[in-house]
Design a protein around this motif. Structure first.
Motif, short mmCIF file in Angstrom:
data_model
loop_
_atom_site.label_atom_id
_atom_site.label_comp_id
_atom_site.label_asym_id
_atom_site.label_seq_id
_atom_site.Cartn_x
_atom_site.Cartn_y
_atom_site.Cartn_z
N TRP A 68 39.45 52.45 72.29
CA TRP A 68 40.09 51.31 71.64
C TRP A 68 41.60 51.41 71.77
O TRP A 68 42.28 50.43 72.07
CB TRP A 68 39.65 51.25 70.17
CG TRP A 68 40.08 50.02 69.44
CD1 TRP A 68 39.43 48.84 69.37
CD2 TRP A 68 41.27 49.88 68.65
NE1 TRP A 68 40.13 47.96 68.58
CE2 TRP A 68 41.26 48.57 68.13
CE3 TRP A 68 42.33 50.72 68.33
CZ2 TRP A 68 42.28 48.08 67.30
CZ3 TRP A 68 43.35 50.24 67.52
CH2 TRP A 68 43.31 48.93 67.01
N ILE A 85 37.03 55.34 69.42
CA ILE A 85 38.34 55.02 68.88
C ILE A 85 39.42 55.29 69.92
O ILE A 85 40.36 54.49 70.07
CB ILE A 85 38.60 55.79 67.57
CG1 ILE A 85 37.57 55.33 66.52
CG2 ILE A 85 40.02 55.60 67.07
CD1 ILE A 85 37.55 56.14 65.24
N LEU A 131 32.33 58.08 62.37
CA LEU A 131 33.39 57.77 63.33
C LEU A 131 33.13 58.49 64.65
O LEU A 131 32.78 59.66 64.67
CB LEU A 131 34.74 58.18 62.76
CG LEU A 131 35.11 57.47 61.45
CD1 LEU A 131 36.37 58.09 60.86
CD2 LEU A 131 35.29 55.98 61.67
N THR A 136 39.20 48.95 61.33
CA THR A 136 38.43 48.60 62.52
C THR A 136 37.10 49.34 62.64
O THR A 136 36.13 48.76 63.10
CB THR A 136 39.26 48.80 63.81
OG1 THR A 136 40.52 48.13 63.66
CG2 THR A 136 38.55 48.26 65.03
N PHE A 137 37.03 50.58 62.22
CA PHE A 137 35.84 51.40 62.43
C PHE A 137 35.27 51.90 61.10
O PHE A 137 35.99 52.08 60.14
CB PHE A 137 36.17 52.60 63.32
CG PHE A 137 36.74 52.20 64.64
CD1 PHE A 137 35.92 51.78 65.69
CD2 PHE A 137 38.12 52.20 64.86
CE1 PHE A 137 36.44 51.39 66.90
CE2 PHE A 137 38.65 51.81 66.08
CZ PHE A 137 37.80 51.40 67.10
N THR A 138 33.95 52.13 61.10
CA THR A 138 33.30 52.69 59.92
C THR A 138 32.56 53.98 60.32
O THR A 138 32.15 54.13 61.46
CB THR A 138 32.28 51.71 59.32
OG1 THR A 138 31.29 51.40 60.30
CG2 THR A 138 32.94 50.43 58.84
#
Length: 181
Positions: free
Chosen positions: A49, A46, A41, A36-38
């Protein structure tokens, strides 16, 4: 370490949400998991989320399964988790999607992924989801785990240039699986 269902009404479970984010970050940084994330970070993004996923569990669209481990100080810490996404549609009430099967690098090679998946399958059956789908980065440790756990998940295929690599931003392939329960 027996898997249990995340309970959005349990204050101790809600207090684990920062640990959900920490494991998520550790898997991206350790394994370069497409999750989901790059990088770079942002822990707060996150964490937010994960708060949204907890809200989904309250609505019944996701079942979150967690496993806890001894933290060495008489308490417990989050060791891993997996989610069953239940897209509530009239045309596919029997379909479910396996999401975020992530185990902390500190608790790997103890059978947690296999145990989490077995519990997810039990929950899927309880909720009437008899067809599961799952995707992962081609060539990733997760793909290898899926094959070697003998989860009886069938390979559907590979889509080239499916996701963005957290290593260098290039497009990399995704491998898709399915299982009839």
């Amino acid at each position: 370490m027996t898997p249990i269902l995340f309970d959005h009404t349990n204050a101790a479970h809600v207090a684990l949400l920062p640990s959900f984010a920490d494991i998520h970050i550790a898997c991206i940084e350790t394994d370069h998991t497409i999750a989901t994330f790059t990088p770079p970070l942002k822990r707060d993004v996150i964490l937010e989320w994960w708060k949204e996923r907890a809200a989904d569990s309250a609505r019944g669209t996701r079942v979150i399964i967690i496993t806890l481990a001894d933290d060495g100080a008489g308490g417990q810490q989050l060791a891993g988790y997996v989610m069953l996404y239940r897209p509530l549609t009239e045309t596919g009430p029997f379909r479910g999607s396996v999401e975020k099967l992530l185990v902390s690098p500190n608790f790997r090679r103890r059978g947690l992924a296999k145990t989490l998946m077995a519990t997810l399958e039990e929950q899927a059956k309880i909720h009437g989801q008899t067809l599961l789908t799952l995707d992962t980065e081609t060539g990733s440790p997760a793909e290898i785990v899926i094959f070697f756990l003998r989860l009886c998940i069938l390979l559907l295929g590979v889509i080239p240039k499916y996701g963005v690599s957290p290593v260098d931003g290039s497009l990399i392939a995704g491998t898709f699986f399915w299982k009839q329960l």
